[in-house]
Design a protein around this motif. Structure first.
Motif, PDB file in Angstrom:
ATOM      1  N   PHE A 229      35.162   1.294  44.871  1.00  0.00           N
ATOM      2  CA  PHE A 229      36.346   1.966  45.399  1.00  0.00           C
ATOM      3  C   PHE A 229      37.121   1.072  46.341  1.00  0.00           C
ATOM      4  O   PHE A 229      38.356   1.035  46.310  1.00  0.00           O
TER       5      PHE A 229
ATOM      6  N   LEU B 142      30.958   2.764  45.863  1.00  0.00           N
ATOM      7  CA  LEU B 142      31.705   2.548  47.103  1.00  0.00           C
ATOM      8  C   LEU B 142      32.366   1.176  47.085  1.00  0.00           C
ATOM      9  O   LEU B 142      33.550   1.037  47.378  1.00  0.00           O
TER      10      LEU B 142
ATOM     11  N   LEU C  27      24.279   7.522  54.209  1.00  0.00           N
ATOM     12  CA  LEU C  27      25.141   6.950  53.178  1.00  0.00           C
ATOM     13  C   LEU C  27      26.511   7.602  53.231  1.00  0.00           C
ATOM     14  O   LEU C  27      27.541   6.936  53.188  1.00  0.00           O
ATOM     15  N   VAL C  28      26.501   8.913  53.354  1.00  0.00           N
ATOM     16  CA  VAL C  28      27.788   9.611  53.372  1.00  0.00           C
ATOM     17  C   VAL C  28      28.595   9.183  54.586  1.00  0.00           C
ATOM     18  O   VAL C  28      29.815   9.010  54.514  1.00  0.00           O
TER      19      VAL C  28
ATOM     20  N   SER D  68      20.757   3.514  48.272  1.00  0.00           N
ATOM     21  CA  SER D  68      21.998   3.769  48.991  1.00  0.00           C
ATOM     22  C   SER D  68      22.675   2.515  49.494  1.00  0.00           C
ATOM     23  O   SER D  68      23.614   2.583  50.229  1.00  0.00           O
TER      24      SER D  68
ATOM     25  N   SER E  19      28.591   6.313  56.052  1.00  0.00           N
ATOM     26  CA  SER E  19      29.246   5.018  55.826  1.00  0.00           C
ATOM     27  C   SER E  19      30.339   5.141  54.788  1.00  0.00           C
ATOM     28  O   SER E  19      31.404   4.528  54.903  1.00  0.00           O
ATOM     29  N   ILE E  20      30.096   5.984  53.769  1.00  0.00           N
ATOM     30  CA  ILE E  20      31.139   6.146  52.751  1.00  0.00           C
ATOM     31  C   ILE E  20      32.412   6.672  53.380  1.00  0.00           C
ATOM     32  O   ILE E  20      33.508   6.152  53.154  1.00  0.00           O
TER      33      ILE E  20
ATOM     34  N   TYR F 275      28.418  12.243  43.687  1.00  0.00           N
ATOM     35  CA  TYR F 275      27.335  12.124  44.656  1.00  0.00           C
ATOM     36  C   TYR F 275      26.578  13.441  44.769  1.00  0.00           C
ATOM     37  O   TYR F 275      25.366  13.465  44.875  1.00  0.00           O
TER      38      TYR F 275
ATOM     39  N   ILE G  82      34.187   4.116  55.615  1.00  0.00           N
ATOM     40  CA  ILE G  82      34.837   3.057  54.841  1.00  0.00           C
ATOM     41  C   ILE G  82      36.048   3.620  54.109  1.00  0.00           C
ATOM     42  O   ILE G  82      37.118   2.999  54.046  1.00  0.00           O
ATOM     43  N   SER G  83      35.869   4.819  53.551  1.00  0.00           N
ATOM     44  CA  SER G  83      36.993   5.356  52.795  1.00  0.00           C
ATOM     45  C   SER G  83      38.155   5.688  53.716  1.00  0.00           C
ATOM     46  O   SER G  83      39.317   5.541  53.327  1.00  0.00           O
TER      47      SER G  83
END
Lengths: 106, 660, 502
Positions: free
Chosen positions: C139, C136, A63-64, C74, A66-67, C187, A70-71
């Motif tokens: 955001f 997400l 998840l991180v 997730s 992909s976060i 998170y 994307i960010s």
């Protein structure tokens, strides 16, 4: 296994963020301000990575991952906008000094 | 229950004017006569509906007596308008309370509105923006009636604000005028008018904020005590012990609550300290001044105190602190009566004299209501307060309309530019004189009896300050009234008037202006006979003994032979005589007197500057706030760095606060 | 996950609209055709409006969840409950009206296809923000809203617009980075970025210092966008500099999205009474007072409206900060009212500025007289924003004051008095607006009534449309209030919301 305790990494992220904020307050060059924003964004992304490390050291949390990706993509869009706006500022105002952009006050 | 009133009268009575109001601007574009006719029709409908409610009361459907908790529930017709059931276990209701007090008020409002509308036919006959005029006037009549018929505090507050809005719209009606401004701060008269409108709006709005807080305090404390917020008048009184007031007293909030809840009536009825907007409100058309600022809107405050009166009276039985309510009302009323009358003595404009007079007479009404809570026979004072409300509405509307006729004919608003009009406008003269005599308190006009009752009540209260203020004001009232009559109708014609006589000649202009004057003048006499009827109607909801001649005669004699009548009669003479000689016969030269005496000049200056209260308000509130504004705007520098610095500082402070 | 079923068809509609404008705009001549592009924009927003209303009906009692891939904590998802749905309807309606307004306002201007594309992107982002189910997604849409809004502020490319856009950029980007940092910490604290699950975790953590820290950080980040004191400085410059339709959207809906985020986060994670509410009260009180007083000293009509927007956001914040059901319902109601009114006022101001060529109040003297419809509607809007009946803003303020009074102790009285006194101060500057625009004498060089009147029709149509909506809401607030009550319930009983993801 971390080289330093995890709190240091968190502190590092905050420190970088604080450097970004300091730049925004104290520096005049518009490009530096854009860089400062990018720095802060990077600090935030770093925090995600550190958190992922905190949860599961050695394994990257999907998840991180992909976060962060994307960010970073979003950050690049903002950067593109920021840079084009800076160019526009330079064209219109002929200066790189943000203190001169104070026509609109009070 | 079968009712005799017209079906849906309680809804039609305000809905019809509001609908006509919404349509007026569009109708006016099509046909001027249509909009005049429709407005008159709508106010007549309201009047008919109001009258039709009287038989219902007589048939015993409602009683609402001062000093006694309700025996029977008045006719209380309610709809749910905004349902907040899931959130606050209550709702904002639209409800109509048909009881003697509200029917009484509704009748007064619609009756006077009817004749003022008739007067407007000629007075505003050439007005260009007639659609806007009728919009505001009709909206006003609708909201005012909605106010007096409201059965709960929230609805009353909503219509209270609506009425204030209409007042603003009507005061600043002539904002387009390009005549030179009477006040040096403004460029044109139009701007001055706009300013007056805003002054009214801001002053009453300011007063109303505290009023709203008090109303919401009621909702909050009833929520605590009874489990759900209660705003309806009848339900607030349903609990014999008035536990909600007890809760307020227990929390130490009763004094604050009393002050706040009185703030609204004082603001709307132009009592100290909110009295400064009414003299400025004279900038509007005279029909507006008559309707709103003499006869109806300013009475809303008195109506509210009268409506709230039984609740507070009951409360004094259980919580002696509640007596403060009556003390405040009485003292402020008496003081304002004196204050305004003193300022009326030196006013330069005709309408301003009447404005000060209105404030002063409203003070009398509050005095009556306040004293009513302090004496044993409270019905006595209470009823006289309401009787004075009715009689003042009639004679003040009469005076204002006559003033309007004069202003329309003579084209000036300054007293010293008039003079000698008695022979040119006889009907206006005689009717205005009748109104003036009623104002001064000379029998057989109704003003005499109503004012007498109030003075007698203040004497009975034993509170000599109140009594003294009341009777001295009688003298002042006589003085300024005769002064006004003298300036306008007697003496030699001024240059200005002579000029007008040469150009058009002066005469009574139109039946539409004369008819209301005659009707109202007759009413002020008839009202004195109707005194006992009004008393009985409000107190008991019946009219059985009202019209027996024996009853009426005893009533007259009682009043005329009371001790206080002699005192006030003497004071009328004290005020009347010098004024008569100075202004009517004009044997005393006022100007020379003023030049010779420093004391007189100092007094004149003090009074002319409105005791300097107006200036103080402007300095504190207007300039003060503007000054703060100029200082504060500097925080918005244009520099980006500084902006961020503020933001960051704010965040850091917040975080620190959180972490503590 | 059917692409054609609500709520995903909303996104589909808007994206198709954007693609259409891009394709159509490829041809040089069409790019100048405001009517064509504008009508595409208007039609798309109308369709969106209809679809969001559909979604509103669907979410009356239970939220809808739309997962993008597998259902797991997730994965990105959309969670739409009544609150989100109401906001989406509001956003779509305002965009629709602005699109109609732009049909006339943007005539003859440059880069029209870019304008409409950005407008639709704004709509897309706004709806994305309120529909987002995990942070997400949130955001991504948050940033895209910033990008499109900032670009539109710089539309005119003159000194003022560029400066304003730059300042907006700096502050907004700072806010976004703060928000991202907050999400990272969130998170770390909650283990998931799904809105429902994360807030549930936070709720169950009770009173925890870390939790307070994270929430405050996030609230501060959102307040950059919501223009809450002291992060409000960008709004004063950005709103006047943008084209009027965009100012309407900025003031009306973009800042509301920031408030939406704050409400969603706070109320869902903390329940009703919570320590942070006191802080919010203080900030809210400052936001109400200071900009209000500064507004008295302004002489630029759009700047006055901008300061007033900050004031109203403060009122909304106070409503939330009371922490009661009544307060939150009143806050949502005020959000809707203020959005409608402010959009109307900015559009009206735009018409006047278009006529007079200047934004200074002195130059706008008496202009309302030559345009009676616009003048009356503008005056009505000003009266409404003063908080006077019969308009719905009176009710929303009344309810907020009522909610404020239910706070224990003297704090409640002080806040209530503050809101009301500032209402009176706002009469001061709205009165000035009415005085200058309607009541003063017009300057000599004014245009005649007939000539321009006919030409301004689309703008006036847009204005009338919002005015009609306002009147409907004012006379019968029940229409909106029933949905708001559902929304409040959904917010205050978070178990319904949380159940959507299990």
């Amino acid at each position: 296994m971390t080289v330093l305790p995890i709190q240091v990494y968190f502190a590092l992220c905050f420190a970088i963020y604080a450097i970004g904020i300091y730049t925004l307050i104290a520096k005049r060059n518009v490009l530096r301000m854009i860089l400062a924003i990018e720095l802060m964004l990077a600090a935030a992304n770093m925090t995600f990575v550190v958190v992922s490390y905190w949860f599961s050291p050695g394994v990257i949390d999907p998840l991180v991952r992909s976060i962060v990706i994307i960010s970073m993509a979003v950050g690049s869009i903002v950067a593109a906008l920021a840079v084009s706006l800076t160019i526009l500022v330079y064209r219109v105002f002929k200066t790189r000094d943000v203190r001169k952009l104070s026509k609109l006050k009070w | 229950m079968v009712s005799d009133m017209i079906p849906y009268a309680d809804i039609l009575i305000w809905l019809v004017p509001i609908i006509i109001a919404a349509l007026s601007p569009f109708i006016a574009k099509i046909s001027r006569t249509a909009v005049f006719a429709l407005s008159i029709a709508s106010v007549t409908t309201s009047f008919i509906c109001a009258v039709s409610m009287i038989p219902d009361i007589l048939a015993g459907y409602a009683t609402y007596s001062p000093g006694r908790v309700l025996g029977e529930i008045p006719f209380d017709h309610e709809f749910v308008w905004i349902d907040l059931a899931k959130i606050v276990r209550s709702s904002i209701n639209l409800g109509f309370l048909i009881d003697p007090l509200s029917v009484f008020m509704a009748n007064i409002v619609s009756f006077i509105a009817l004749w003022i509308f008739v007067f407007s036919i000629y007075y505003m006959g050439e007005e260009v923006d007639i659609g806007r005029y009728w919009f505001w006037m009709n909206l006003f009549v609708g909201s005012m009636i909605l106010l007096v018929l409201s059965n709960n505090l929230l609805q009353m507050f909503i219509s209270w604000e609506l009425v204030g809005l209409c007042s603003w719209g009507l005061i600043s009606f002539w904002y387009k005028s390009t005549a030179p401004s009477p006040d040096p701060r403004f460029a044109t008269e139009g701007e001055y008018n706009a300013h007056c409108g805003f002054k009214a709006l801001v002053t009453t709005g300011f007063a109303d904020t505290f009023f709203l807080v008090a109303i919401l305090m009621i909702g909050w404390v009833t929520w605590r005590v009874y489990g759900a917020p209660i705003f309806s008048f009848t339900r607030l009184m349903a609990d014999q012990e008035l536990k909600w007031i007890g809760e307020l007293a227990r929390l130490g909030l009763l004094p604050v609550f009393t002050l706040f809840i009185l703030s609204g009536p004082f603001g709307k009825s132009a009592q100290f300290p909110y009295h400064e907007w009414l003299p400025e409100a004279m900038a509007g058309p005279t029909t507006v001044s008559a309707l709103i600022h003499a006869a109806t809107m300013v009475k809303a405050g008195v109506y509210f105190v009268a409506r709230f009166f039984p609740i507070m009276l009951e409360a004094t039985n259980y919580y002696p602190q509640a007596k403060m309510f009556f003390l405040i009302v009485a003292y402020i009323g008496a003081f304002t009566a004196f204050l305004a009358a003193s300022q009326g003595m030196v006013a330069r404009e005709l309408k301003k004299v009447l404005a000060y007079s209105t404030i002063s007479q409203l003070g009398y009404m509050f005095l009556a209501l306040g004293v009513a809570g302090l004496i044993i026979h409270h019905e006595h004072a209470y009823l006289y307060g309401l009787y004075h409300l009715a009689s003042h509405a009639v004679f003040k509307a009469l005076l204002f309309l006559a003033a309007g006729a004069i202003l329309h004919t003579v084209h000036t608003k300054y007293l010293d530019e008039m003079g000698g009009l008695a022979k040119y406008m006889p009907i206006t003269f005689w009717t205005m004189l009748m109104g003036a005599l009623s104002l001064m308190g000379i029998p057989p006009f109704s003003g005499a009896f109503s004012k007498e009752g109030i003075i007698a009540a203040s004497y009975e209260s034993g509170n000599m300050i109140l009594f003294l203020l009341a009777v001295v004001t009688v003298a002042l009232t006589a003085f300024y009234t005769i002064r006004m009559i003298g300036y306008v109708f007697f003496g030699k014609e001024s240059e200005h008037v002579k000029h007008i006589i040469e150009e058009h000649g002066i005469r009574e202009k139109s039946i539409s202006m004369v008819l209301p004057l005659i009707v109202l003048a007759a009413s002020t006499v008839i009202l004195s006979i109707l005194g006992p009827a009004i008393f009985e109607f409000i107190e008991h909801g019946t009219l059985s003994h009202a019209f027996e001649p024996a009853n009426i005669l005893t009533y007259f004699l009682e009043t005329l032979s009371s001790r206080t009548f002699f005192i006030s009669g003497a004071l009328i003479v004290v005020g009347l005589v010098p004024s008569y000689y100075a202004f009517v016969k004009q044997t005393i030269d006022v100007k020379k007197l003023m030049e010779k005496s420093i004391v007189l000049r100092a007094i004149w200056k003090f009074l002319y500057n409105r005791w300097y209260i107006n200036k103080a308000y402007y300095v504190i509130f207007v300039d003060g706030v503007k000054g703060v504004s100029q200082v504060l705007r500097r925080i918005q520098t244009g520099i980006s760095n500084v902006n961020i610095a503020y933001a960051v500082a704010g965040i850091v402070i917040l975080l620190i606060l959180v972490l503590i | 996950m059917n692409l054609l079923s609500p709520p995903l068809n909303i996104f589909l509609t808007i994206i198709l609209g954007i693609v259409l404008i891009v394709l159509v705009g490829l041809k040089e001549s069409v790019r100048k055709n405001n009517y064509l592009l504008g009508s595409i924009g208007a039609v798309v927003s109308l369709l969106t409006l209809i679809e969001t209303v559909q979604v509103l009906q669907m979410t009356l009692h239970y939220p809808i969840t739309v997962w993008f891939t597998a259902q797991s904590p997730s994965t990105s998802c959309l969670i739409i409950d009544s609150f989100s749905a109401i906001m989406a309807v509001l956003f779509a309606f305002v965009t629709f009206v602005v699109a109609i307004y732009s049909l006339k306002y943007m005539e003859g201007r440059h880069a029209l296809n870019a304008y409409y594309i950005l407008l639709l992107v704004m709509l897309l982002s706004l709806i994305g923000i309120v529909y987002a189910g995990d942070f997400l997604t949130f955001f991504v849409f948050y940033e895209s809203l910033s990008v499109s809004a900032i670009s539109l502020v710089a539309y005119f490319k003159n000194e003022e617009a560029v400066e304003a856009a730059f300042k907006y950029l700096i502050m907004d980007a700072t806010g976004s980075t703060l928000v991202l940092l907050g999400f990272a910490l969130l998170y770390g604290v909650a283990g998931t970025l799904n809105i429902a699950l994360a807030t549930k975790q936070l709720y169950e953590m009770g009173s925890n210092l870390t939790k307070f820290f994270v929430i405050t950080l996030l609230v501060c980040g959102f307040s950059f966008k919501a223009a809450i004191f002291p992060m409000h400085s960008w709004l004063i410059d950005a709103h006047p500099a943008a084209p009027s339709g965009i100012s309407a959207m900025l003031s009306g809906v973009v800042i509301k999205s920031g408030v939406y985020a704050i409400i969603r986060l706070l109320v869902l994670s903390s329940g009703i009474r919570f320590e942070l509410y006191d802080l919010l009260l203080i900030i809210g009180a400052l936001t109400i007072t200071i900009p209000n007083i500064i507004a008295l000293a302004q002489d630029d009509v759009k700047r006055i409206l901008a300061y007033s927007s900050i004031y109203n956001i403060g009122v909304i914040l106070v409503g939330v900060a009371t922490g009661t059901a009544l307060g939150i319902a009143a806050a949502i109601f005020h959000m809707i009212n203020h959005a409608l009114f402010k959009a109307m006022m900015f559009m009206g101001a735009g018409i006047f500025v278009h006529e007079a060529g200047s934004r200074k109040l002195d130059d706008l003297s008496g202009i309302g007289r030559s345009m009676p419809i616009a003048g009356t509607i503008f005056g009505g809007g000003a009266i409404g924003l003063m908080g006077l009946p019969p308009f719905s803003t009176f009710f929303s303020k009344l309810l907020i004051v009522w909610a404020a009074l239910s706070i224990d102790g003297y704090r409640g009285l002080i806040i209530a008095a503050l809101v009301l006194v500032n209402s009176i101060i706002s009469i001061g500057y709205y009165g000035r607006l009415i005085k200058y625009i309607i009541m003063k004498q017009p300057k000599e060089k004014k245009v005649t009534k007939e000539s321009n009147y006919k030409e301004l029709n689309e703008m006036i149509a847009a204005l009338t449309l919002i005015f009609v909506a306002i009147i409907i809401v004012s006379i019968y607030p029940g229409i909106v209030l029933s949905y708001i009550q559902n929304a409040t319930e959904s917010l205050l009983n978070p178990s319904i919301y949380w159940a959507a993801v299990s």
